[in-house]
Design a protein around this motif. Structure first.
Motif, PDB file in Angstrom:
ATOM      1  N   HIS A 288     127.953  79.890  25.689  1.00  0.00           N
ATOM      2  CA  HIS A 288     127.778  79.022  26.851  1.00  0.00           C
ATOM      3  C   HIS A 288     128.847  77.934  26.916  1.00  0.00           C
ATOM      4  O   HIS A 288     129.326  77.596  27.998  1.00  0.00           O
ATOM      5  N   ILE A 289     129.246  77.376  25.762  1.00  0.00           N
ATOM      6  CA  ILE A 289     130.290  76.342  25.793  1.00  0.00           C
ATOM      7  C   ILE A 289     131.608  76.951  26.247  1.00  0.00           C
ATOM      8  O   ILE A 289     132.403  76.282  26.916  1.00  0.00           O
ATOM      9  N   LYS A 290     131.865  78.207  25.923  1.00  0.00           N
ATOM     10  CA  LYS A 290     133.090  78.856  26.413  1.00  0.00           C
ATOM     11  C   LYS A 290     133.085  78.909  27.938  1.00  0.00           C
ATOM     12  O   LYS A 290     134.120  78.684  28.576  1.00  0.00           O
ATOM     13  N   MET A 291     131.938  79.193  28.537  1.00  0.00           N
ATOM     14  CA  MET A 291     131.833  79.241  29.999  1.00  0.00           C
ATOM     15  C   MET A 291     132.061  77.850  30.591  1.00  0.00           C
ATOM     16  O   MET A 291     132.842  77.684  31.533  1.00  0.00           O
ATOM     17  N   LEU A 292     131.378  76.832  30.041  1.00  0.00           N
ATOM     18  CA  LEU A 292     131.498  75.471  30.551  1.00  0.00           C
ATOM     19  C   LEU A 292     132.919  74.942  30.360  1.00  0.00           C
ATOM     20  O   LEU A 292     133.493  74.326  31.267  1.00  0.00           O
ATOM     21  N   TYR A 293     133.501  75.187  29.207  1.00  0.00           N
ATOM     22  CA  TYR A 293     134.838  74.707  28.856  1.00  0.00           C
ATOM     23  C   TYR A 293     135.866  75.110  29.909  1.00  0.00           C
ATOM     24  O   TYR A 293     136.743  74.322  30.264  1.00  0.00           O
ATOM     25  N   GLU A 294     135.774  76.340  30.378  1.00  0.00           N
ATOM     26  CA  GLU A 294     136.726  76.839  31.379  1.00  0.00           C
ATOM     27  C   GLU A 294     136.568  76.126  32.718  1.00  0.00           C
ATOM     28  O   GLU A 294     137.511  76.042  33.490  1.00  0.00           O
ATOM     29  N   GLN A 295     135.386  75.620  33.020  1.00  0.00           N
ATOM     30  CA  GLN A 295     135.114  74.997  34.309  1.00  0.00           C
ATOM     31  C   GLN A 295     135.495  73.520  34.358  1.00  0.00           C
ATOM     32  O   GLN A 295     135.880  73.009  35.407  1.00  0.00           O
ATOM     33  N   VAL A 296     135.367  72.819  33.251  1.00  0.00           N
ATOM     34  CA  VAL A 296     135.473  71.355  33.241  1.00  0.00           C
ATOM     35  C   VAL A 296     136.909  70.903  32.981  1.00  0.00           C
ATOM     36  O   VAL A 296     137.494  71.239  31.957  1.00  0.00           O
ATOM     37  N   PRO A 297     137.479  70.094  33.892  1.00  0.00           N
ATOM     38  CA  PRO A 297     138.839  69.579  33.682  1.00  0.00           C
ATOM     39  C   PRO A 297     138.832  68.296  32.859  1.00  0.00           C
ATOM     40  O   PRO A 297     137.795  67.643  32.686  1.00  0.00           O
ATOM     41  N   MET A 298     139.992  67.933  32.376  1.00  0.00           N
ATOM     42  CA  MET A 298     140.168  66.645  31.708  1.00  0.00           C
ATOM     43  C   MET A 298     139.755  65.534  32.662  1.00  0.00           C
ATOM     44  O   MET A 298     139.911  65.646  33.875  1.00  0.00           O
ATOM     45  N   ASN A 299     139.252  64.458  32.111  1.00  0.00           N
ATOM     46  CA  ASN A 299     138.847  63.248  32.833  1.00  0.00           C
ATOM     47  C   ASN A 299     137.595  63.405  33.682  1.00  0.00           C
ATOM     48  O   ASN A 299     137.233  62.481  34.409  1.00  0.00           O
ATOM     49  N   ALA A 300     136.910  64.546  33.604  1.00  0.00           N
ATOM     50  CA  ALA A 300     135.677  64.729  34.378  1.00  0.00           C
ATOM     51  C   ALA A 300     134.638  63.705  33.922  1.00  0.00           C
ATOM     52  O   ALA A 300     134.436  63.485  32.724  1.00  0.00           O
ATOM     53  N   ARG A 301     133.992  63.075  34.886  1.00  0.00           N
ATOM     54  CA  ARG A 301     132.930  62.119  34.576  1.00  0.00           C
ATOM     55  C   ARG A 301     131.768  62.859  33.917  1.00  0.00           C
ATOM     56  O   ARG A 301     131.398  63.959  34.328  1.00  0.00           O
ATOM     57  N   THR A 302     131.190  62.217  32.895  1.00  0.00           N
ATOM     58  CA  THR A 302     130.073  62.799  32.160  1.00  0.00           C
ATOM     59  C   THR A 302     129.015  61.727  31.956  1.00  0.00           C
ATOM     60  O   THR A 302     129.292  60.681  31.379  1.00  0.00           O
ATOM     61  N   VAL A 303     127.805  61.998  32.450  1.00  0.00           N
ATOM     62  CA  VAL A 303     126.718  61.039  32.362  1.00  0.00           C
ATOM     63  C   VAL A 303     125.645  61.578  31.426  1.00  0.00           C
ATOM     64  O   VAL A 303     125.122  62.667  31.644  1.00  0.00           O
ATOM     65  N   LEU A 304     125.340  60.819  30.380  1.00  0.00           N
ATOM     66  CA  LEU A 304     124.238  61.134  29.482  1.00  0.00           C
ATOM     67  C   LEU A 304     123.107  60.165  29.830  1.00  0.00           C
ATOM     68  O   LEU A 304     123.225  58.962  29.595  1.00  0.00           O
ATOM     69  N   TYR A 305     122.063  60.690  30.451  1.00  0.00           N
ATOM     70  CA  TYR A 305     120.955  59.864  30.895  1.00  0.00           C
ATOM     71  C   TYR A 305     120.080  59.450  29.720  1.00  0.00           C
ATOM     72  O   TYR A 305     119.991  60.169  28.721  1.00  0.00           O
ATOM     73  N   PRO A 306     119.413  58.304  29.825  1.00  0.00           N
ATOM     74  CA  PRO A 306     118.528  57.857  28.738  1.00  0.00           C
ATOM     75  C   PRO A 306     117.340  58.806  28.545  1.00  0.00           C
ATOM     76  O   PRO A 306     116.900  59.447  29.494  1.00  0.00           O
TER      77      PRO A 306
END
Length: 188
Positions: free
Chosen positions: A167-185
């Protein structure tokens, strides 16, 4: 993408067409398997959103759609909610436990204090997205792979969000550098 990853992706796609999902993910409940979904609330396209109580990560797309992935998250006291960006991406990354990890569990981590090369037994798995924060730089938090499918849907990590290696291989290909990432509480 190298030849091995290309062949693996083709095999996964073939398995998905026959079985309704990759064979390796069949042990995961449907809510933790990758799926293209409609979002309940609008989120900007091109961002990662991690909902720890549901053990789900969403990679947002236009028109209120997203790719949903099942994840594992940090155990009690180690999950760090916040607003981050992807500051680095690595395939088969090397790994070194943080000093805090060694202090908490020396019996498990001290032997790796000088690091571990990338590979199938490495805790960061097949790919890693490195979370950075404005003014702080590298947070030492990662969105990464794991060979241990049994940890998906659980709070077991040292603060990172983990997906299966496939699954990380799939996500890795989609996400570019500097993409915003929100980890909710965590709410629970």
């Amino acid at each position: 993408m190298n030849r091995r990853d290309f062949i693996a992706a083709g095999a996964a796609a073939f398995g998905a067409s026959l079985l309704g999902g990759p064979a390796f993910a069949q042990s995961l409940p449907p809510r933790l398997q990758p799926a293209f979904v409609s979002l309940r609330a609008p989120l900007p396209a091109g961002e990662i959103h991690v909902f720890p109580d549901h053990f789900q990560l969403f990679w947002t797309m236009p028109d209120n759609k997203a790719w949903r992935y099942g994840i594992r998250v940090g155990r009690a006291g180690l999950y760090e909610p916040g607003d981050y960006y992807i500051g680095a991406k690595k395939e088969w990354p090397s790994w070194t436990p943080t000093p805090d990890m060694i202090r908490r569990e020396p019996e498990k981590y001290a032997r790796h204090k000088n690091g571990m090369p990338g590979g199938p037994n490495n805790p960061l798995g097949a790919r890693a997205l490195y979370l950075f924060e404005e003014g702080r730089g590298d947070t030492f938090l990662r969105i990464h792979g794991t060979p241990d499918v049994n940890t998906i849907g659980r709070a077991v990590s040292n603060g990172c969000a983990g997906l299966t290696n496939e699954h990380i291989k799939m996500l890795y290909e989609q996400v570019p550098m500097n993409a915003r990432t929100v980890l909710y509480p965590k709410m629970v």
